[in-house]
Write a protein that holds these residues in place. Structure first.
Motif, PDB file in Angstrom:
ATOM      1  N   CYS A 168      55.230 -54.203 113.060  1.00  0.00           N
ATOM      2  CA  CYS A 168      54.606 -53.645 114.259  1.00  0.00           C
ATOM      3  C   CYS A 168      55.542 -53.616 115.471  1.00  0.00           C
ATOM      4  CB  CYS A 168      53.333 -54.416 114.600  1.00  0.00           C
ATOM      5  SG  CYS A 168      52.349 -53.548 115.841  1.00  0.00           S
ATOM      6  N   GLY A 169      55.683 -52.421 116.018  1.00  0.00           N
ATOM      7  CA  GLY A 169      56.407 -52.206 117.258  1.00  0.00           C
ATOM      8  C   GLY A 169      55.583 -51.370 118.206  1.00  0.00           C
ATOM      9  N   GLN A 170      54.256 -51.489 118.081  1.00  0.00           N
ATOM     10  CA  GLN A 170      53.383 -50.646 118.895  1.00  0.00           C
ATOM     11  C   GLN A 170      53.458 -50.978 120.377  1.00  0.00           C
ATOM     12  OE1 GLN A 170      49.380 -49.684 117.470  1.00  0.00           O
ATOM     13  NE2 GLN A 170      49.897 -50.585 115.506  1.00  0.00           N
ATOM     14  N   CYS A 171      53.691 -52.237 120.711  1.00  0.00           N
ATOM     15  CA  CYS A 171      53.801 -52.596 122.127  1.00  0.00           C
ATOM     16  C   CYS A 171      55.228 -53.045 122.420  1.00  0.00           C
ATOM     17  CB  CYS A 171      52.778 -53.670 122.483  1.00  0.00           C
ATOM     18  SG  CYS A 171      53.315 -55.377 122.217  1.00  0.00           S
ATOM     19  N   PRO A 172      55.600 -53.162 123.680  1.00  0.00           N
ATOM     20  CA  PRO A 172      56.979 -53.520 124.025  1.00  0.00           C
ATOM     21  C   PRO A 172      57.421 -54.911 123.567  1.00  0.00           C
ATOM     22  CG  PRO A 172      55.922 -52.407 125.865  1.00  0.00           C
ATOM     23  CD  PRO A 172      54.847 -52.691 124.861  1.00  0.00           C
ATOM     24  N   ARG A 173      56.522 -55.727 123.082  1.00  0.00           N
ATOM     25  CA  ARG A 173      56.931 -57.045 122.591  1.00  0.00           C
ATOM     26  C   ARG A 173      57.651 -56.943 121.243  1.00  0.00           C
ATOM     27  NH1 ARG A 173      54.908 -61.002 125.905  1.00  0.00           N
ATOM     28  NH2 ARG A 173      52.996 -60.499 127.061  1.00  0.00           N
ATOM     29  N   LEU A 174      57.408 -55.848 120.509  1.00  0.00           N
ATOM     30  CA  LEU A 174      58.091 -55.604 119.233  1.00  0.00           C
ATOM     31  C   LEU A 174      58.060 -56.847 118.339  1.00  0.00           C
ATOM     32  CD1 LEU A 174      61.212 -53.704 120.648  1.00  0.00           C
ATOM     33  CD2 LEU A 174      59.119 -52.696 119.713  1.00  0.00           C
ATOM     34  N   CYS A 175      56.859 -57.332 118.075  1.00  0.00           N
ATOM     35  CA  CYS A 175      56.745 -58.589 117.321  1.00  0.00           C
ATOM     36  C   CYS A 175      57.098 -58.426 115.849  1.00  0.00           C
ATOM     37  CB  CYS A 175      55.343 -59.171 117.473  1.00  0.00           C
ATOM     38  SG  CYS A 175      54.043 -58.291 116.576  1.00  0.00           S
ATOM     39  N   LYS A 176      57.051 -57.173 115.332  1.00  0.00           N
ATOM     40  CA  LYS A 176      57.458 -56.851 113.954  1.00  0.00           C
ATOM     41  C   LYS A 176      56.610 -57.548 112.880  1.00  0.00           C
ATOM     42  CE  LYS A 176      60.640 -54.090 115.362  1.00  0.00           C
ATOM     43  NZ  LYS A 176      60.450 -52.620 115.209  1.00  0.00           N
ATOM     44  N   SER A 177      55.426 -57.979 113.243  1.00  0.00           N
ATOM     45  CA  SER A 177      54.514 -58.550 112.249  1.00  0.00           C
ATOM     46  C   SER A 177      53.991 -57.457 111.332  1.00  0.00           C
ATOM     47  CB  SER A 177      53.333 -59.232 112.954  1.00  0.00           C
ATOM     48  OG  SER A 177      53.764 -60.285 113.774  1.00  0.00           O
ATOM     49  N   ASP A 178      53.717 -57.798 110.093  1.00  0.00           N
ATOM     50  CA  ASP A 178      53.042 -56.882 109.181  1.00  0.00           C
ATOM     51  C   ASP A 178      51.545 -57.070 109.385  1.00  0.00           C
ATOM     52  OD1 ASP A 178      51.927 -55.365 107.202  1.00  0.00           O
ATOM     53  OD2 ASP A 178      53.202 -56.135 105.591  1.00  0.00           O
ATOM     54  N   ARG A 179      50.983 -56.252 110.239  1.00  0.00           N
ATOM     55  CA  ARG A 179      49.577 -56.418 110.603  1.00  0.00           C
ATOM     56  C   ARG A 179      48.621 -55.935 109.511  1.00  0.00           C
ATOM     57  NH1 ARG A 179      49.047 -53.854 116.388  1.00  0.00           N
ATOM     58  NH2 ARG A 179      46.837 -54.306 115.987  1.00  0.00           N
ATOM     59  N   ASN A 180      49.148 -55.347 108.445  1.00  0.00           N
ATOM     60  CA  ASN A 180      48.304 -55.046 107.291  1.00  0.00           C
ATOM     61  C   ASN A 180      47.976 -56.320 106.517  1.00  0.00           C
ATOM     62  OD1 ASN A 180      48.227 -52.144 107.547  1.00  0.00           O
ATOM     63  ND2 ASN A 180      50.378 -52.145 106.930  1.00  0.00           N
ATOM     64  N   LYS A 181      48.785 -57.383 106.741  1.00  0.00           N
ATOM     65  CA  LYS A 181      48.609 -58.635 105.998  1.00  0.00           C
ATOM     66  C   LYS A 181      48.318 -59.830 106.903  1.00  0.00           C
ATOM     67  CE  LYS A 181      51.855 -57.112 102.397  1.00  0.00           C
ATOM     68  NZ  LYS A 181      53.150 -57.400 101.726  1.00  0.00           N
ATOM     69  N   SER A 182      48.736 -59.745 108.177  1.00  0.00           N
ATOM     70  CA  SER A 182      48.554 -60.884 109.080  1.00  0.00           C
ATOM     71  C   SER A 182      48.240 -60.367 110.485  1.00  0.00           C
ATOM     72  CB  SER A 182      49.805 -61.766 109.075  1.00  0.00           C
ATOM     73  OG  SER A 182      50.935 -61.024 109.490  1.00  0.00           O
ATOM     74  N   PHE A 183      48.666 -61.103 111.502  1.00  0.00           N
ATOM     75  CA  PHE A 183      48.323 -60.759 112.878  1.00  0.00           C
ATOM     76  C   PHE A 183      49.585 -60.624 113.726  1.00  0.00           C
ATOM     77  CE2 PHE A 183      44.908 -63.223 111.019  1.00  0.00           C
ATOM     78  CZ  PHE A 183      43.807 -62.405 111.251  1.00  0.00           C
ATOM     79  N   GLY A 184      49.502 -59.750 114.730  1.00  0.00           N
ATOM     80  CA  GLY A 184      50.603 -59.576 115.661  1.00  0.00           C
ATOM     81  C   GLY A 184      50.449 -60.475 116.874  1.00  0.00           C
ATOM     82  N   PHE A 185      51.334 -60.293 117.859  1.00  0.00           N
ATOM     83  CA  PHE A 185      51.219 -61.040 119.110  1.00  0.00           C
ATOM     84  C   PHE A 185      49.845 -60.816 119.732  1.00  0.00           C
ATOM     85  CE2 PHE A 185      51.346 -61.300 123.690  1.00  0.00           C
ATOM     86  CZ  PHE A 185      52.014 -62.485 123.922  1.00  0.00           C
ATOM     87  N   CYS A 186      49.297 -59.631 119.526  1.00  0.00           N
ATOM     88  CA  CYS A 186      47.994 -59.262 120.071  1.00  0.00           C
ATOM     89  C   CYS A 186      46.845 -60.025 119.431  1.00  0.00           C
ATOM     90  CB  CYS A 186      47.767 -57.766 119.907  1.00  0.00           C
ATOM     91  SG  CYS A 186      47.868 -57.208 118.182  1.00  0.00           S
ATOM     92  N   VAL A 243      38.857 -49.411 126.728  1.00  0.00           N
ATOM     93  CA  VAL A 243      39.431 -50.545 127.455  1.00  0.00           C
ATOM     94  C   VAL A 243      40.290 -51.405 126.528  1.00  0.00           C
ATOM     95  CG1 VAL A 243      38.919 -52.569 128.869  1.00  0.00           C
ATOM     96  CG2 VAL A 243      37.423 -50.560 128.979  1.00  0.00           C
ATOM     97  N   THR A 244      41.553 -51.539 126.887  1.00  0.00           N
ATOM     98  CA  THR A 244      42.513 -52.441 126.235  1.00  0.00           C
ATOM     99  C   THR A 244      42.678 -52.116 124.751  1.00  0.00           C
ATOM    100  OG1 THR A 244      41.632 -54.133 127.740  1.00  0.00           O
ATOM    101  CG2 THR A 244      43.308 -54.827 126.187  1.00  0.00           C
ATOM    102  N   GLY A 245      43.147 -50.901 124.496  1.00  0.00           N
ATOM    103  CA  GLY A 245      43.400 -50.493 123.114  1.00  0.00           C
ATOM    104  C   GLY A 245      44.867 -50.297 122.791  1.00  0.00           C
ATOM    105  N   SER A 246      45.754 -50.821 123.627  1.00  0.00           N
ATOM    106  CA  SER A 246      47.186 -50.535 123.506  1.00  0.00           C
ATOM    107  C   SER A 246      47.799 -50.991 122.186  1.00  0.00           C
ATOM    108  CB  SER A 246      47.956 -51.200 124.657  1.00  0.00           C
ATOM    109  OG  SER A 246      47.442 -50.811 125.907  1.00  0.00           O
ATOM    110  N   HIS A 247      47.194 -51.967 121.531  1.00  0.00           N
ATOM    111  CA  HIS A 247      47.715 -52.502 120.268  1.00  0.00           C
ATOM    112  C   HIS A 247      47.187 -51.737 119.052  1.00  0.00           C
ATOM    113  CE1 HIS A 247      44.002 -54.358 121.483  1.00  0.00           C
ATOM    114  NE2 HIS A 247      43.782 -54.834 120.270  1.00  0.00           N
ATOM    115  N   HIS A 248      46.415 -50.665 119.303  1.00  0.00           N
ATOM    116  CA  HIS A 248      45.823 -49.890 118.208  1.00  0.00           C
ATOM    117  C   HIS A 248      45.923 -48.385 118.480  1.00  0.00           C
ATOM    118  CE1 HIS A 248      44.098 -52.609 115.283  1.00  0.00           C
ATOM    119  NE2 HIS A 248      43.469 -53.310 116.199  1.00  0.00           N
ATOM    120  N   ILE A 249      46.937 -47.946 119.212  1.00  0.00           N
ATOM    121  CA  ILE A 249      46.997 -46.546 119.622  1.00  0.00           C
ATOM    122  C   ILE A 249      46.984 -45.575 118.436  1.00  0.00           C
ATOM    123  CG2 ILE A 249      48.517 -44.804 120.673  1.00  0.00           C
ATOM    124  CD1 ILE A 249      49.064 -46.781 122.916  1.00  0.00           C
TER     125      ILE A 249
END
Length: 334
Positions: free
Chosen positions: A9-27, A106-112
């Motif tokens: 995941c690089g959807q937000c500027p934090r670029l946490c690179k988590s595989d959100r299909n299997k776990s959770f991101g910074f969000c 409201v606050t959907g930036s992690h799911h654009i």
């Protein structure tokens, strides 16, 4: 495919690179879209609420995690329920049926990527209302471009242009530079457009059809930061955007573990965690008069904290502020 954006995941500027299909991101969210509440909301700026209220949908999770967040139960503690594309469409169409003036996301930036797909489905199913994107502005241009042609109204916060404050309050020193780029992009894509609408009593109000309302929340004791932010807005947004200067800062009675509360209080010590006082209100009014913004909203000073939401309730707000139609516990059975 929207799911591709979740693999590293690089959807937000934090670029946490988590595989959100299997776990959770910074969000703190996976690839499943979750919602906490949907309602007709009357607490937004007048051209958004008009007569019938803004059709507001609150997403679970957040890329910023502000230390003072009034919506912390859903942005940081995970309150919410998973929704499918069909659920989202149903919520939007129900808000439209009830007379909402717009759909306010409201606050959907992690799911654009996913939200963009869901918006298209709602439009294909008969949604005709203006769509508003309500965010922190901590968003990359690449992600915002995925919303091109789908968003009519932008409602970004410009929380601070002080990197030291953004580092203390959201652990994001780059927030000022990111937010400025995002807001300039929003301004370039949505010219201000209003129309007059008539109520059942014959009165008329102005309704926003497209454009941008940039919100800045004054933090008590940080008048210099607000000066700095208004300077930038005068130079880059005046005449092209509505400015909404908010004086509603209210300390939140956070309910969380001791370690989390201590860390939060440390961040909150970067300003004066209290209500705005009358002297500050008078100073703010003098300041905004001196800038002579073409389009400006300013809140009346109040010490009422009853507007603070509680998303554990089916009615998260006061009855005057919102009419709920969906809640994460009971969904449409409200």
């Amino acid at each position: 495919m929207s799911t591709d954006y979740y693999e590293s995941c690089g959807q937000c500027p934090r670029l946490c690179k988590s595989d959100r299909n299997k776990s959770f991101g910074f969000c703190k969210e996976s690839s499943a879209l979750r919602i906490a509440s949907a309602c007709l909301h009357f607490g937004e700026e007048p051209p958004l609420t008009v007569f019938n209220g803004s059709g507001t949908i609150f997403f679970t999770g957040c890329t910023l995690r502000c230390a003072f967040c009034q919506n912390y139960q859903i942005s940081q503690q995970g309150m919410g329920a998973e929704v499918s594309r069909e659920d989202f469409v149903k919520i939007c169409l129900e808000l439209q049926r009830l007379g909402a003036e717009n759909i306010n996301l409201v606050t959907g930036s992690h799911h654009i990527p996913l939200i963009a797909d869901f918006i298209r489905a709602a439009k294909d199913s008969g949604l005709t209302l203006p769509i508003a994107w309500n965010s922190s502005a901590y968003e990359s241009l690449e992600m915002l471009e995925l919303l091109s042609g789908l968003i009519d109204i932008w409602l970004p916060d410009l929380k601070t242009l002080n990197p030291m404050m953004s580092s203390e309050l959201f652990k994001a020193e780059d927030y000022p530079s990111v937010a400025k780029k995002a807001i300039r992009y929003m301004i370039s894509t949505s010219p201000l457009k209003f129309c007059q609408v008539k109520g059942k009593d014959g009165s008329k109000k102005e309704k926003m059809l497209s454009g941008i309302i940039i919100r800045h929340l004054f933090l008590p004791g940080r008048m210099e930061d607000t000066h700095f932010t208004l300077d930038w807005l005068k130079k880059h947004a005046d005449g092209k955007a509505c400015i909404s200067l908010m004086s509603q800062y209210t300390p939140v009675p956070f309910k969380e573990g001791q370690a989390s509360l201590e860390q939060r209080n440390k961040s909150l010590s970067s300003f004066q965690n209290r209500l705005v006082n009358e002297a500050e209100d008078k100073e703010l009014r003098k300041i905004i008069d001196s800038y002579q913004f073409e389009y400006l909203f300013y809140q009346d000073l109040s010490d009422d904290s009853s507007w603070l939401p509680d998303f554990a309730r089916k009615q998260p707000f006061s009855n005057e502020l919102a009419k709920p139609i969906w809640h994460w516990k009971d969904k449409f059975s409200i």
